[in-house]
Design a protein around this motif. Structure first.
Motif, PDB file in Angstrom:
ATOM      1  N   LEU A 219       0.851  -1.190   0.000  1.00 22.28           N
ATOM      2  CA  LEU A 219       0.000   0.000   0.000  1.00 22.28           C
ATOM      3  C   LEU A 219       0.887   1.240   0.000  1.00 22.28           C
ATOM      4  CD1 LEU A 219      -2.558  -0.982   2.787  1.00 22.28           C
ATOM      5  CD2 LEU A 219      -2.768  -1.304   0.317  1.00 22.28           C
ATOM      6  N   GLU A 220       0.344   2.340  -0.537  1.00 30.98           N
ATOM      7  CA  GLU A 220       1.105   3.591  -0.576  1.00 30.98           C
ATOM      8  C   GLU A 220       0.183   4.783  -0.395  1.00 30.98           C
ATOM      9  OE1 GLU A 220       4.386   5.790  -3.352  1.00 30.98           O
ATOM     10  OE2 GLU A 220       2.774   4.711  -4.352  1.00 30.98           O
ATOM     11  N   LYS A 221       0.658   5.725   0.397  1.00 31.49           N
ATOM     12  CA  LYS A 221       0.083   7.065   0.464  1.00 31.49           C
ATOM     13  C   LYS A 221       1.119   7.937  -0.243  1.00 31.49           C
ATOM     14  CE  LYS A 221      -3.640   7.480   3.265  1.00 31.49           C
ATOM     15  NZ  LYS A 221      -4.007   8.394   4.296  1.00 31.49           N
ATOM     16  N   PRO A 222       0.848   8.322  -1.507  1.00 30.28           N
ATOM     17  CA  PRO A 222       1.864   9.004  -2.306  1.00 30.28           C
ATOM     18  C   PRO A 222       2.508  10.186  -1.575  1.00 30.28           C
ATOM     19  CG  PRO A 222      -0.018   8.464  -3.658  1.00 30.28           C
ATOM     20  CD  PRO A 222      -0.402   8.156  -2.228  1.00 30.28           C
ATOM     21  N   GLY A 223       3.833  10.170  -1.572  1.00 26.22           N
ATOM     22  CA  GLY A 223       4.599  11.230  -0.942  1.00 26.22           C
ATOM     23  C   GLY A 223       4.685  11.136   0.568  1.00 26.22           C
ATOM     24  N   LEU A 224       3.965  10.189   1.163  1.00 25.50           N
ATOM     25  CA  LEU A 224       3.959  10.086   2.621  1.00 25.50           C
ATOM     26  C   LEU A 224       4.580   8.800   3.141  1.00 25.50           C
ATOM     27  CD1 LEU A 224       0.378  11.458   3.353  1.00 25.50           C
ATOM     28  CD2 LEU A 224       2.557  12.667   3.553  1.00 25.50           C
ATOM     29  N   MET A 225       4.057   7.669   2.685  1.00 21.00           N
ATOM     30  CA  MET A 225       4.570   6.394   3.182  1.00 21.00           C
ATOM     31  C   MET A 225       4.083   5.246   2.327  1.00 21.00           C
ATOM     32  SD  MET A 225       2.166   5.668   6.560  1.00 21.00           S
ATOM     33  CE  MET A 225       3.235   4.373   7.096  1.00 21.00           C
ATOM     34  N   SER A 226       4.758   4.130   2.473  1.00 18.82           N
ATOM     35  CA  SER A 226       4.307   2.890   1.849  1.00 18.82           C
ATOM     36  C   SER A 226       4.609   1.750   2.813  1.00 18.82           C
ATOM     37  CB  SER A 226       4.982   2.664   0.500  1.00 18.82           C
ATOM     38  OG  SER A 226       6.366   2.494   0.670  1.00 18.82           O
ATOM     39  N   ALA A 227       3.911   0.643   2.610  1.00 21.10           N
ATOM     40  CA  ALA A 227       4.112  -0.519   3.470  1.00 21.10           C
ATOM     41  C   ALA A 227       3.798  -1.773   2.681  1.00 21.10           C
ATOM     42  CB  ALA A 227       3.218  -0.446   4.698  1.00 21.10           C
TER      43      ALA A 227
ATOM     44  N   ASP B 127     -10.296  -8.451   3.759  1.00 23.79           N
ATOM     45  CA  ASP B 127      -9.853  -8.842   5.101  1.00 23.79           C
ATOM     46  C   ASP B 127      -8.408  -8.424   5.351  1.00 23.79           C
ATOM     47  OD1 ASP B 127     -12.302 -10.027   5.674  1.00 23.79           O
ATOM     48  OD2 ASP B 127     -11.563 -12.093   5.388  1.00 23.79           O
ATOM     49  N   ILE B 128      -7.537  -8.734   4.404  1.00 24.05           N
ATOM     50  CA  ILE B 128      -6.111  -8.434   4.555  1.00 24.05           C
ATOM     51  C   ILE B 128      -5.874  -6.924   4.539  1.00 24.05           C
ATOM     52  CG2 ILE B 128      -3.848  -8.703   3.461  1.00 24.05           C
ATOM     53  CD1 ILE B 128      -4.983 -11.499   2.470  1.00 24.05           C
ATOM     54  N   TYR B 129      -6.526  -6.207   3.626  1.00 24.84           N
ATOM     55  CA  TYR B 129      -6.405  -4.743   3.555  1.00 24.84           C
ATOM     56  C   TYR B 129      -6.857  -4.120   4.873  1.00 24.84           C
ATOM     57  CZ  TYR B 129      -7.046   0.059   1.895  1.00 24.84           C
ATOM     58  OH  TYR B 129      -6.977   1.418   1.741  1.00 24.84           O
ATOM     59  N   ASP B 130      -7.999  -4.580   5.384  1.00 23.43           N
ATOM     60  CA  ASP B 130      -8.517  -4.036   6.647  1.00 23.43           C
ATOM     61  C   ASP B 130      -7.564  -4.310   7.808  1.00 23.43           C
ATOM     62  OD1 ASP B 130     -10.741  -3.080   5.314  1.00 23.43           O
ATOM     63  OD2 ASP B 130     -12.072  -4.691   6.015  1.00 23.43           O
ATOM     64  N   GLN B 131      -6.950  -5.500   7.833  1.00 18.68           N
ATOM     65  CA  GLN B 131      -5.988  -5.818   8.894  1.00 18.68           C
ATOM     66  C   GLN B 131      -4.788  -4.876   8.853  1.00 18.68           C
ATOM     67  OE1 GLN B 131      -4.836  -9.924   8.600  1.00 18.68           O
ATOM     68  NE2 GLN B 131      -6.929 -10.656   8.936  1.00 18.68           N
ATOM     69  N   LEU B 132      -4.261  -4.636   7.655  1.00 20.79           N
ATOM     70  CA  LEU B 132      -3.092  -3.767   7.530  1.00 20.79           C
ATOM     71  C   LEU B 132      -3.422  -2.319   7.871  1.00 20.79           C
ATOM     72  CD1 LEU B 132      -0.153  -3.282   6.861  1.00 20.79           C
ATOM     73  CD2 LEU B 132      -0.740  -3.277   4.433  1.00 20.79           C
ATOM     74  N   THR B 133      -4.544  -1.816   7.372  1.00 22.14           N
ATOM     75  CA  THR B 133      -4.873  -0.410   7.619  1.00 22.14           C
ATOM     76  C   THR B 133      -5.355  -0.172   9.053  1.00 22.14           C
ATOM     77  OG1 THR B 133      -7.088  -0.675   6.666  1.00 22.14           O
ATOM     78  CG2 THR B 133      -5.341   0.119   5.204  1.00 22.14           C
ATOM     79  N   SER B 134      -5.946  -1.178   9.685  1.00 28.99           N
ATOM     80  CA  SER B 134      -6.369  -0.990  11.078  1.00 28.99           C
ATOM     81  C   SER B 134      -5.184  -1.031  12.038  1.00 28.99           C
ATOM     82  CB  SER B 134      -7.429  -2.012  11.483  1.00 28.99           C
ATOM     83  OG  SER B 134      -6.887  -3.305  11.534  1.00 28.99           O
TER      84      SER B 134
ATOM     85  N   ASN C  54      -2.266   0.204  11.201  1.00 23.02           N
ATOM     86  CA  ASN C  54      -1.501   1.418  10.916  1.00 23.02           C
ATOM     87  C   ASN C  54      -2.455   2.451  10.318  1.00 23.02           C
ATOM     88  OD1 ASN C  54       0.190   3.444  10.025  1.00 23.02           O
ATOM     89  ND2 ASN C  54       1.793   2.035   9.380  1.00 23.02           N
ATOM     90  N   ARG C  55      -3.038   3.266  11.163  1.00 18.51           N
ATOM     91  CA  ARG C  55      -4.054   4.232  10.719  1.00 18.51           C
ATOM     92  C   ARG C  55      -3.514   5.238   9.701  1.00 18.51           C
ATOM     93  NH1 ARG C  55      -8.424   2.102  10.561  1.00 18.51           N
ATOM     94  NH2 ARG C  55      -9.421   4.113  10.338  1.00 18.51           N
ATOM     95  N   ASP C  56      -2.204   5.420   9.620  1.00 17.77           N
ATOM     96  CA  ASP C  56      -1.631   6.308   8.606  1.00 17.77           C
ATOM     97  C   ASP C  56      -1.876   5.772   7.197  1.00 17.77           C
ATOM     98  OD1 ASP C  56      -0.663   8.085  10.506  1.00 17.77           O
ATOM     99  OD2 ASP C  56       1.284   7.088  10.623  1.00 17.77           O
ATOM    100  N   LEU C  57      -2.185   4.478   7.093  1.00 20.62           N
ATOM    101  CA  LEU C  57      -2.444   3.879   5.781  1.00 20.62           C
ATOM    102  C   LEU C  57      -3.926   3.858   5.417  1.00 20.62           C
ATOM    103  CD1 LEU C  57       0.098   0.942   5.886  1.00 20.62           C
ATOM    104  CD2 LEU C  57       0.174   2.957   4.405  1.00 20.62           C
ATOM    105  N   TYR C  58      -4.779   4.457   6.247  1.00 20.71           N
ATOM    106  CA  TYR C  58      -6.209   4.501   5.947  1.00 20.71           C
ATOM    107  C   TYR C  58      -6.417   5.107   4.559  1.00 20.71           C
ATOM    108  CZ  TYR C  58     -11.128   5.754   6.237  1.00 20.71           C
ATOM    109  OH  TYR C  58     -12.473   5.890   5.983  1.00 20.71           O
ATOM    110  N   ARG C  59      -7.168   4.415   3.716  1.00 19.60           N
ATOM    111  CA  ARG C  59      -7.472   4.828   2.347  1.00 19.60           C
ATOM    112  C   ARG C  59      -6.231   4.893   1.448  1.00 19.60           C
ATOM    113  NH1 ARG C  59     -12.826   7.572   1.483  1.00 19.60           N
ATOM    114  NH2 ARG C  59     -11.755   8.047  -0.440  1.00 19.60           N
ATOM    115  N   ALA C  60      -5.216   4.117   1.770  1.00 16.53           N
ATOM    116  CA  ALA C  60      -4.003   4.079   0.954  1.00 16.53           C
ATOM    117  C   ALA C  60      -4.286   3.383  -0.374  1.00 16.53           C
ATOM    118  CB  ALA C  60      -2.890   3.344   1.696  1.00 16.53           C
TER     119      ALA C  60
END
Length: 72
Positions: free
Chosen positions: A17-25, A45-52, A54-60
């Protein structure tokens, strides 16, 4: 070489996942779907686990996703 871990799931996944210019994971792991689970269900399920976790990845943005049988 023989390694067996009974704790592993039936499928192996990679999700980036990536938040352009901010972070990726990137997360790798195993997943065992319930009977009748679709690839879309597994992805959500997997997307929700990762974003929950690390809230910085919400809507990544999804850069990469794959899920395959964990059996070689």
């Amino acid at each position: 070489m023989s390694c067996q871990n009974s704790q592993q799931g039936s499928h192996f996944y990679v999700l980036t996942l990536e938040k352009p210019g901010l972070m990726s994971a990137t997360r790798t792991g195993t997943y065992t779907p319930a009977p009748g689970t679709t690839r879309n269900d597994a992805f959500n399920d997997i997307y929700d686990q990762l974003t929950s976790s690390n809230r910085d990845l919400y809507r990544a943005n999804v850069v990469f996703f794959t899920i395959e049988s964990n059996q070689i």
